[in-house]
Scaffold this motif. Structure first.
Motif, PDB file in Angstrom:
ATOM      1  N   LEU A  12       1.085  -1.166  -0.086  1.00  0.00           N
ATOM      2  CA  LEU A  12      -0.450  -0.106  -0.209  1.00  0.00           C
ATOM      3  C   LEU A  12       0.415   0.742  -0.059  1.00  0.00           C
ATOM      4  CD1 LEU A  12      -2.734  -0.804   2.125  1.00  0.00           C
ATOM      5  CD2 LEU A  12      -3.095  -0.583   0.083  1.00  0.00           C
ATOM      6  N   LEU A  13       1.953   1.445   0.502  1.00  0.00           N
ATOM      7  CA  LEU A  13       3.052   2.186   1.231  1.00  0.00           C
ATOM      8  C   LEU A  13       3.677   2.686  -0.336  1.00  0.00           C
ATOM      9  CD1 LEU A  13       4.144   2.187   4.369  1.00  0.00           C
ATOM     10  CD2 LEU A  13       3.339   4.150   3.530  1.00  0.00           C
ATOM     11  N   PHE A  14       3.528   1.891  -1.156  1.00  0.00           N
ATOM     12  CA  PHE A  14       4.728   0.993  -2.346  1.00  0.00           C
ATOM     13  C   PHE A  14       3.738   2.399  -3.578  1.00  0.00           C
ATOM     14  CE2 PHE A  14       5.063  -1.039  -6.545  1.00  0.00           C
ATOM     15  CZ  PHE A  14       6.553  -0.170  -6.892  1.00  0.00           C
ATOM     16  N   ALA A  15       2.166   1.753  -2.893  1.00  0.00           N
ATOM     17  CA  ALA A  15       1.245   2.231  -4.527  1.00  0.00           C
ATOM     18  C   ALA A  15       0.567   3.986  -4.233  1.00  0.00           C
ATOM     19  CB  ALA A  15      -0.134   1.250  -4.791  1.00  0.00           C
ATOM     20  N   GLN A  16       1.051   4.206  -3.109  1.00  0.00           N
ATOM     21  CA  GLN A  16       1.541   5.297  -2.703  1.00  0.00           C
ATOM     22  C   GLN A  16       1.845   5.881  -3.231  1.00  0.00           C
ATOM     23  OE1 GLN A  16       1.016   6.537   1.543  1.00  0.00           O
ATOM     24  NE2 GLN A  16      -0.687   7.797   1.531  1.00  0.00           N
ATOM     25  N   ASN A  17       3.563   6.036  -3.082  1.00  0.00           N
ATOM     26  CA  ASN A  17       4.551   6.820  -3.236  1.00  0.00           C
ATOM     27  C   ASN A  17       4.888   7.188  -4.788  1.00  0.00           C
ATOM     28  OD1 ASN A  17       7.310   7.661  -2.219  1.00  0.00           O
ATOM     29  ND2 ASN A  17       8.069   6.051  -3.857  1.00  0.00           N
ATOM     30  N   ASN A  18       4.520   5.607  -5.294  1.00  0.00           N
ATOM     31  CA  ASN A  18       4.093   5.774  -7.253  1.00  0.00           C
ATOM     32  C   ASN A  18       2.975   5.961  -7.742  1.00  0.00           C
ATOM     33  OD1 ASN A  18       6.584   4.406  -8.090  1.00  0.00           O
ATOM     34  ND2 ASN A  18       6.726   3.426  -5.719  1.00  0.00           N
ATOM     35  N   ALA A  19       2.218   6.773  -7.048  1.00  0.00           N
ATOM     36  CA  ALA A  19       0.741   7.216  -7.488  1.00  0.00           C
ATOM     37  C   ALA A  19       0.060   6.014  -8.204  1.00  0.00           C
ATOM     38  CB  ALA A  19       1.058   8.363  -8.090  1.00  0.00           C
ATOM     39  N   ILE A  20       0.181   5.169  -7.572  1.00  0.00           N
ATOM     40  CA  ILE A  20      -0.813   3.742  -8.328  1.00  0.00           C
ATOM     41  C   ILE A  20      -1.644   3.684  -7.360  1.00  0.00           C
ATOM     42  CG2 ILE A  20      -1.093   1.592  -8.801  1.00  0.00           C
ATOM     43  CD1 ILE A  20       2.722   1.338  -8.273  1.00  0.00           C
ATOM     44  N   ASP A  21      -3.055   3.923  -8.047  1.00  0.00           N
ATOM     45  CA  ASP A  21      -4.770   3.494  -8.147  1.00  0.00           C
ATOM     46  C   ASP A  21      -4.905   2.362  -8.032  1.00  0.00           C
ATOM     47  OD1 ASP A  21      -7.261   3.439  -7.826  1.00  0.00           O
ATOM     48  OD2 ASP A  21      -7.982   5.106  -8.521  1.00  0.00           O
ATOM     49  N   LEU A  22      -4.620   1.341  -7.045  1.00  0.00           N
ATOM     50  CA  LEU A  22      -4.807  -0.334  -7.120  1.00  0.00           C
ATOM     51  C   LEU A  22      -5.978  -0.309  -7.217  1.00  0.00           C
ATOM     52  CD1 LEU A  22      -2.964  -0.710  -4.098  1.00  0.00           C
ATOM     53  CD2 LEU A  22      -2.524  -1.320  -6.247  1.00  0.00           C
ATOM     54  N   ASP A  23      -7.384   0.267  -6.244  1.00  0.00           N
ATOM     55  CA  ASP A  23      -8.616   0.075  -6.770  1.00  0.00           C
ATOM     56  C   ASP A  23      -8.840   0.025  -8.170  1.00  0.00           C
ATOM     57  OD1 ASP A  23     -10.139  -0.240  -4.564  1.00  0.00           O
ATOM     58  OD2 ASP A  23      -9.751   2.206  -4.247  1.00  0.00           O
ATOM     59  N   ALA A  24      -8.502   1.168  -9.521  1.00  0.00           N
ATOM     60  CA  ALA A  24      -8.921   1.254 -10.245  1.00  0.00           C
ATOM     61  C   ALA A  24      -7.738   0.232 -11.571  1.00  0.00           C
ATOM     62  CB  ALA A  24      -8.252   2.171 -11.063  1.00  0.00           C
ATOM     63  N   ALA A  25      -6.095  -0.247 -11.145  1.00  0.00           N
ATOM     64  CA  ALA A  25      -5.821  -1.326 -11.439  1.00  0.00           C
ATOM     65  C   ALA A  25      -6.989  -2.839 -10.993  1.00  0.00           C
ATOM     66  CB  ALA A  25      -4.314  -1.291 -10.449  1.00  0.00           C
ATOM     67  N   LEU A  26      -7.110  -3.217  -9.971  1.00  0.00           N
ATOM     68  CA  LEU A  26      -7.370  -4.043  -9.759  1.00  0.00           C
ATOM     69  C   LEU A  26      -8.678  -4.249 -10.931  1.00  0.00           C
ATOM     70  CD1 LEU A  26      -7.668  -4.385  -6.379  1.00  0.00           C
ATOM     71  CD2 LEU A  26      -6.595  -5.839  -8.038  1.00  0.00           C
ATOM     72  N   GLU A  27      -9.459  -3.371 -10.482  1.00  0.00           N
ATOM     73  CA  GLU A  27     -10.732  -3.427 -11.845  1.00  0.00           C
ATOM     74  C   GLU A  27      -9.972  -3.254 -13.442  1.00  0.00           C
ATOM     75  OE1 GLU A  27     -14.059  -2.782 -11.358  1.00  0.00           O
ATOM     76  OE2 GLU A  27     -14.445  -2.710 -10.014  1.00  0.00           O
ATOM     77  N   ARG A  28      -9.021  -3.002 -13.999  1.00  0.00           N
ATOM     78  CA  ARG A  28      -8.904  -3.440 -15.413  1.00  0.00           C
ATOM     79  C   ARG A  28      -7.733  -4.237 -15.232  1.00  0.00           C
ATOM     80  NH1 ARG A  28      -5.206   1.352 -14.522  1.00  0.00           N
ATOM     81  NH2 ARG A  28      -3.686  -0.036 -13.772  1.00  0.00           N
ATOM     82  N   LYS A  29      -7.036  -4.753 -14.713  1.00  0.00           N
ATOM     83  CA  LYS A  29      -6.417  -6.417 -14.197  1.00  0.00           C
ATOM     84  C   LYS A  29      -7.267  -7.606 -14.179  1.00  0.00           C
ATOM     85  CE  LYS A  29      -2.651  -8.410 -14.906  1.00  0.00           C
ATOM     86  NZ  LYS A  29      -1.491  -8.724 -16.666  1.00  0.00           N
ATOM     87  N   TRP A  30      -7.777  -7.970 -12.324  1.00  0.00           N
ATOM     88  CA  TRP A  30      -8.436  -8.859 -11.752  1.00  0.00           C
ATOM     89  C   TRP A  30     -10.322  -8.401 -12.379  1.00  0.00           C
ATOM     90  CZ3 TRP A  30      -6.239 -12.434  -8.908  1.00  0.00           C
ATOM     91  CH2 TRP A  30      -5.636 -12.818  -8.956  1.00  0.00           C
ATOM     92  N   PHE A  31     -10.996  -7.695 -12.244  1.00  0.00           N
ATOM     93  CA  PHE A  31     -11.730  -7.198 -11.682  1.00  0.00           C
ATOM     94  C   PHE A  31     -12.840  -7.976 -14.047  1.00  0.00           C
ATOM     95  CE2 PHE A  31     -11.791  -5.407  -8.071  1.00  0.00           C
ATOM     96  CZ  PHE A  31     -10.930  -7.036  -7.408  1.00  0.00           C
ATOM     97  N   LYS A  32     -11.779  -7.577 -14.601  1.00  0.00           N
ATOM     98  CA  LYS A  32     -12.702  -7.246 -16.102  1.00  0.00           C
ATOM     99  C   LYS A  32     -13.203  -9.288 -16.173  1.00  0.00           C
ATOM    100  CE  LYS A  32      -7.784  -8.679 -17.844  1.00  0.00           C
ATOM    101  NZ  LYS A  32      -7.479  -7.826 -19.502  1.00  0.00           N
ATOM    102  N   TYR A  33     -12.497  -9.654 -15.599  1.00  0.00           N
ATOM    103  CA  TYR A  33     -12.649 -11.110 -15.835  1.00  0.00           C
ATOM    104  C   TYR A  33     -14.339 -11.265 -15.199  1.00  0.00           C
ATOM    105  CZ  TYR A  33      -8.282 -11.733 -17.285  1.00  0.00           C
ATOM    106  OH  TYR A  33      -7.403 -11.554 -17.810  1.00  0.00           O
ATOM    107  N   LEU A  34     -14.533 -10.534 -14.315  1.00  0.00           N
ATOM    108  CA  LEU A  34     -16.266 -10.779 -13.617  1.00  0.00           C
ATOM    109  C   LEU A  34     -17.522 -10.223 -14.586  1.00  0.00           C
ATOM    110  CD1 LEU A  34     -15.371 -10.604  -9.662  1.00  0.00           C
ATOM    111  CD2 LEU A  34     -15.470 -12.523 -11.238  1.00  0.00           C
ATOM    112  N   GLY A  35     -16.841  -9.892 -15.882  1.00  0.00           N
ATOM    113  CA  GLY A  35     -18.270  -8.662 -16.224  1.00  0.00           C
ATOM    114  C   GLY A  35     -18.188  -7.737 -15.879  1.00  0.00           C
ATOM    115  N   ARG A  36     -18.013  -6.920 -15.236  1.00  0.00           N
ATOM    116  CA  ARG A  36     -18.196  -5.741 -14.721  1.00  0.00           C
ATOM    117  C   ARG A  36     -17.339  -5.236 -15.841  1.00  0.00           C
ATOM    118  NH1 ARG A  36     -16.515  -6.043  -8.462  1.00  0.00           N
ATOM    119  NH2 ARG A  36     -16.152  -3.441  -9.361  1.00  0.00           N
ATOM    120  N   SER A  37     -18.039  -4.229 -15.923  1.00  0.00           N
ATOM    121  CA  SER A  37     -17.232  -2.601 -16.176  1.00  0.00           C
ATOM    122  C   SER A  37     -16.823  -1.859 -15.662  1.00  0.00           C
ATOM    123  CB  SER A  37     -18.683  -1.393 -16.907  1.00  0.00           C
ATOM    124  OG  SER A  37     -19.202  -1.182 -15.696  1.00  0.00           O
TER     125      SER A  37
END
Length: 108
Positions: A80-105
Protein backbone atom coordinates in the motif's frame (compact mmCIF):
# COMPACT_ATOMS: atom_id res chain seq x y z
CA UNK A 1 -14.01 -4.28 10.70
CA UNK A 2 -13.75 -3.86 6.95
CA UNK A 3 -11.90 -0.84 5.57
CA UNK A 4 -11.36 0.50 2.06
CA UNK A 5 -7.92 0.52 0.47
CA UNK A 6 -7.80 4.30 0.93
CA UNK A 7 -8.57 3.98 4.64
CA UNK A 8 -5.98 1.24 5.08
CA UNK A 9 -3.39 3.28 3.19
CA UNK A 10 -4.03 6.31 5.38
CA UNK A 11 -3.61 4.31 8.58
CA UNK A 12 -0.52 2.49 7.32
CA UNK A 13 0.98 5.79 6.20
CA UNK A 14 0.59 7.25 9.70
CA UNK A 15 2.32 4.24 11.23
CA UNK A 16 5.10 4.44 8.62
CA UNK A 17 5.61 8.12 9.44
CA UNK A 18 5.99 7.25 13.14
CA UNK A 19 8.40 4.40 12.32
CA UNK A 20 10.53 6.58 10.05
CA UNK A 21 10.66 9.40 12.57
CA UNK A 22 11.56 7.19 15.53
CA UNK A 23 14.25 5.33 13.60
CA UNK A 24 15.61 8.25 11.55
CA UNK A 25 14.87 6.47 8.27
CA UNK A 26 14.87 8.28 4.94
CA UNK A 27 12.11 6.78 2.81
CA UNK A 28 13.06 7.32 -0.81
CA UNK A 29 11.61 5.58 -3.86
CA UNK A 30 13.96 2.61 -3.51
CA UNK A 31 13.13 2.15 0.17
CA UNK A 32 9.46 1.41 -0.53
CA UNK A 33 10.20 -1.30 -3.09
CA UNK A 34 13.01 -2.82 -1.06
CA UNK A 35 10.75 -2.98 2.00
CA UNK A 36 8.11 -4.86 -0.03
CA UNK A 37 10.81 -7.36 -0.99
CA UNK A 38 12.11 -7.62 2.59
CA UNK A 39 8.66 -8.28 4.01
CA UNK A 40 7.89 -10.83 1.28
CA UNK A 41 11.04 -12.70 2.26
CA UNK A 42 9.96 -12.71 5.90
CA UNK A 43 6.52 -14.00 4.87
CA UNK A 44 8.16 -16.81 2.87
CA UNK A 45 10.35 -17.73 5.85
CA UNK A 46 7.33 -18.02 8.15
CA UNK A 47 5.46 -20.06 5.55
CA UNK A 48 8.39 -22.46 5.32
CA UNK A 49 8.41 -22.78 9.11
CA UNK A 50 4.67 -23.37 9.23
CA UNK A 51 4.88 -26.08 6.57
CA UNK A 52 7.79 -27.74 8.38
CA UNK A 53 10.30 -26.88 5.67
CA UNK A 54 12.10 -24.37 7.81
CA UNK A 55 13.62 -24.39 11.28
CA UNK A 56 11.04 -23.90 14.03
CA UNK A 57 13.63 -22.30 16.34
CA UNK A 58 11.69 -23.58 19.34
CA UNK A 59 8.41 -21.96 18.28
CA UNK A 60 5.10 -23.79 18.48
CA UNK A 61 2.77 -23.95 15.45
CA UNK A 62 0.38 -21.34 16.89
CA UNK A 63 3.21 -18.82 17.30
CA UNK A 64 4.44 -19.49 13.78
CA UNK A 65 0.90 -19.12 12.41
CA UNK A 66 0.57 -15.73 14.10
CA UNK A 67 3.97 -14.71 12.71
CA UNK A 68 2.79 -15.74 9.22
CA UNK A 69 -0.31 -13.58 9.60
CA UNK A 70 1.75 -10.66 10.89
CA UNK A 71 4.16 -10.92 7.96
CA UNK A 72 1.25 -11.05 5.51
CA UNK A 73 0.02 -7.80 7.09
CA UNK A 74 3.51 -6.32 6.66
CA UNK A 75 3.55 -7.25 2.96
CA UNK A 76 0.15 -5.66 2.42
CA UNK A 77 1.11 -2.53 4.36
CA UNK A 78 4.32 -2.06 2.42
CA UNK A 79 2.55 -2.68 -0.90
CA UNK A 80 0.00 0.00 0.00
CA UNK A 81 2.83 2.41 0.83
CA UNK A 82 4.67 1.53 -2.38
CA UNK A 83 1.52 2.18 -4.40
CA UNK A 84 0.89 5.48 -2.63
CA UNK A 85 4.48 6.62 -3.19
CA UNK A 86 4.22 5.77 -6.89
CA UNK A 87 0.74 7.24 -7.44
CA UNK A 88 -0.72 3.82 -8.24
CA UNK A 89 -4.50 3.62 -7.90
CA UNK A 90 -4.87 0.05 -6.72
CA UNK A 91 -8.66 0.16 -6.95
CA UNK A 92 -8.48 1.13 -10.62
CA UNK A 93 -5.71 -1.37 -11.32
CA UNK A 94 -7.72 -4.20 -9.74
CA UNK A 95 -10.77 -3.25 -11.78
CA UNK A 96 -8.70 -3.15 -14.97
CA UNK A 97 -6.51 -6.20 -14.38
CA UNK A 98 -8.58 -8.61 -12.26
CA UNK A 99 -12.24 -7.72 -12.14
CA UNK A 100 -12.65 -7.55 -15.91
CA UNK A 101 -13.02 -11.33 -15.73
CA UNK A 102 -16.18 -10.87 -13.68
CA UNK A 103 -17.92 -9.10 -16.55
CA UNK A 104 -17.92 -5.83 -14.67
CA UNK A 105 -17.58 -2.52 -16.44
CA UNK A 106 -14.59 -0.41 -15.43
CA UNK A 107 -15.02 1.87 -12.42
CA UNK A 108 -15.68 5.47 -13.30
Amino acid sequence: MSRSLDELTGLVSKVSDIYASRNDIARDDDWYLLKVQEELGELAAEYLRLTRRGRMKGADPETVRQALEDEAADVLAMLLLFAQNNAIDLDAALERKWFKYLGRSPAV
